[in-house]
Design a protein around this motif. Sequence first.
Motif, PDB file in Angstrom:
ATOM      1  N   GLY A  74     -22.001 -10.275 -32.925  1.00  0.00           N
ATOM      2  CA  GLY A  74     -21.491 -11.589 -33.313  1.00  0.00           C
ATOM      3  C   GLY A  74     -22.554 -12.664 -33.155  1.00  0.00           C
ATOM      4  N   THR A  75     -23.289 -12.588 -32.041  1.00  0.00           N
ATOM      5  CA  THR A  75     -24.375 -13.554 -31.807  1.00  0.00           C
ATOM      6  C   THR A  75     -25.478 -13.390 -32.834  1.00  0.00           C
ATOM      7  OG1 THR A  75     -23.936 -13.569 -29.424  1.00  0.00           O
ATOM      8  CG2 THR A  75     -26.087 -14.367 -30.145  1.00  0.00           C
ATOM      9  N   LEU A  76     -25.839 -12.125 -33.110  1.00  0.00           N
ATOM     10  CA  LEU A  76     -26.900 -11.866 -34.084  1.00  0.00           C
ATOM     11  C   LEU A  76     -26.482 -12.319 -35.483  1.00  0.00           C
ATOM     12  CD1 LEU A  76     -29.697 -10.705 -34.517  1.00  0.00           C
ATOM     13  CD2 LEU A  76     -28.657  -8.450 -34.875  1.00  0.00           C
ATOM     14  N   THR A  77     -25.223 -12.094 -35.844  1.00  0.00           N
ATOM     15  CA  THR A  77     -24.715 -12.535 -37.144  1.00  0.00           C
ATOM     16  C   THR A  77     -24.816 -14.054 -37.279  1.00  0.00           C
ATOM     17  OG1 THR A  77     -23.176 -10.675 -37.306  1.00  0.00           O
ATOM     18  CG2 THR A  77     -22.689 -12.617 -38.645  1.00  0.00           C
ATOM     19  N   ALA A  78     -24.414 -14.750 -36.217  1.00  0.00           N
ATOM     20  CA  ALA A  78     -24.492 -16.216 -36.235  1.00  0.00           C
ATOM     21  C   ALA A  78     -25.932 -16.683 -36.352  1.00  0.00           C
ATOM     22  CB  ALA A  78     -23.850 -16.786 -34.972  1.00  0.00           C
ATOM     23  N   LEU A  79     -26.849 -16.031 -35.618  1.00  0.00           N
ATOM     24  CA  LEU A  79     -28.256 -16.426 -35.659  1.00  0.00           C
ATOM     25  C   LEU A  79     -28.873 -16.175 -37.040  1.00  0.00           C
ATOM     26  CD1 LEU A  79     -29.513 -15.155 -32.176  1.00  0.00           C
ATOM     27  CD2 LEU A  79     -29.280 -17.532 -32.921  1.00  0.00           C
ATOM     28  N   PHE A 156     -32.179 -15.976 -28.255  1.00  0.00           N
ATOM     29  CA  PHE A 156     -31.554 -14.968 -27.390  1.00  0.00           C
ATOM     30  C   PHE A 156     -31.657 -15.337 -25.911  1.00  0.00           C
ATOM     31  CE2 PHE A 156     -32.470 -12.567 -31.253  1.00  0.00           C
ATOM     32  CZ  PHE A 156     -31.280 -11.876 -31.435  1.00  0.00           C
ATOM     33  N   ILE A 157     -32.409 -16.376 -25.583  1.00  0.00           N
ATOM     34  CA  ILE A 157     -32.527 -16.803 -24.183  1.00  0.00           C
ATOM     35  C   ILE A 157     -31.224 -17.495 -23.773  1.00  0.00           C
ATOM     36  CG2 ILE A 157     -33.820 -18.224 -22.551  1.00  0.00           C
ATOM     37  CD1 ILE A 157     -36.226 -18.032 -24.417  1.00  0.00           C
ATOM     38  N   PRO A 158     -30.576 -17.040 -22.717  1.00  0.00           N
ATOM     39  CA  PRO A 158     -29.312 -17.655 -22.297  1.00  0.00           C
ATOM     40  C   PRO A 158     -29.457 -19.150 -22.046  1.00  0.00           C
ATOM     41  CG  PRO A 158     -29.718 -15.617 -21.095  1.00  0.00           C
ATOM     42  CD  PRO A 158     -30.976 -15.918 -21.845  1.00  0.00           C
ATOM     43  N   VAL A 159     -28.457 -19.907 -22.457  1.00  0.00           N
ATOM     44  CA  VAL A 159     -28.363 -21.360 -22.300  1.00  0.00           C
ATOM     45  C   VAL A 159     -29.394 -22.075 -23.182  1.00  0.00           C
ATOM     46  CG1 VAL A 159     -28.361 -23.325 -20.724  1.00  0.00           C
ATOM     47  CG2 VAL A 159     -27.512 -21.093 -19.936  1.00  0.00           C
ATOM     48  N   VAL A 160     -30.676 -21.780 -22.976  1.00  0.00           N
ATOM     49  CA  VAL A 160     -31.722 -22.437 -23.756  1.00  0.00           C
ATOM     50  C   VAL A 160     -31.530 -22.168 -25.252  1.00  0.00           C
ATOM     51  CG1 VAL A 160     -34.206 -22.507 -24.234  1.00  0.00           C
ATOM     52  CG2 VAL A 160     -33.394 -22.375 -21.886  1.00  0.00           C
ATOM     53  N   GLY A 161     -31.188 -20.937 -25.582  1.00  0.00           N
ATOM     54  CA  GLY A 161     -30.999 -20.565 -26.976  1.00  0.00           C
ATOM     55  C   GLY A 161     -29.854 -21.274 -27.653  1.00  0.00           C
TER      56      GLY A 161
END
Length: 279
Positions: A74-79, A156-161
């Motif tokens: 889901g994250t990769l699709t959004a990115l 992909f970096i948590p929070v920063v991304g």
Amino acid sequence: MRDLGVGFGYLVKGQKWVAKHGRWFGFGLLPGLVTLVLYAGALVGLGYGADDLAAWATPFADDWTSPWLDVLRGTLTALVFVFGLFLAVITFTAVTLLVGQPFYESLSEAVDRSEGGEVPESGLPLWRELWISARDSLRILLRVAFYGILLFACGFIPVVGQTVVPVVGFCVSGFFLTEELTSVALQRRGVEFKERLSLLRGRRTAVLGFGVPLTLAFLVPFVAVFLMPGAVAGATLMARDLRGETSDEDRDDTSPENRRHDGNLPPSGGDQGVHHLPH
């Protein structure tokens, strides 16, 4: 921060200029409408295929249990979609300017003419201007692709991304969007690509004040088409500022008569010993 407002001011002035010159507004809409249809189809296709692309890129996660599989893909699709949108925002202007080169060239000349003074002309044949625009747009695209890949990886970096990366992405988009728009006026002045970048870097805050709000506005469907004529007009005004050119109004303000009125020059005739204090 003042320069930030100056940059945004040129964006507003450009929209006001085309609002006062309705013929040029309609004239400048045509290239954007053609490009919009092409990009809308591309983004719809990406929207349908982004999840399949994410699944293809992560075969190692096929055996993962829920919810980790869904979270990853889901994250990769959004990115993937955000990255596609990021490239669309940047390349939309380049493609629109390329399609509408004669339209926007004439519009930019009209803005210069309305400001008074010399109206620069490239003197190059149309095919040569198109070649230079395409070549410079490719240079911009390569730089955008570099930053896009870098920001995509940082996503992909948590929070920063999810916080810093989108902000940086909009700033990068705004800078290069402004470069594309000001190139219409600066190319007529014989300013080469590297010199254009140097001019923009010298007024980076103003450039972001112009480009970032425009980038955000371009995310709204159809808005880019209607803002493009005014964006070209505003970018022409900004290009004049970057080059240190003045309008008729500015020249009138610094004419001997006005400076005498302001007390900076002695009055002609009469008692030369009387000195005026500046207002």
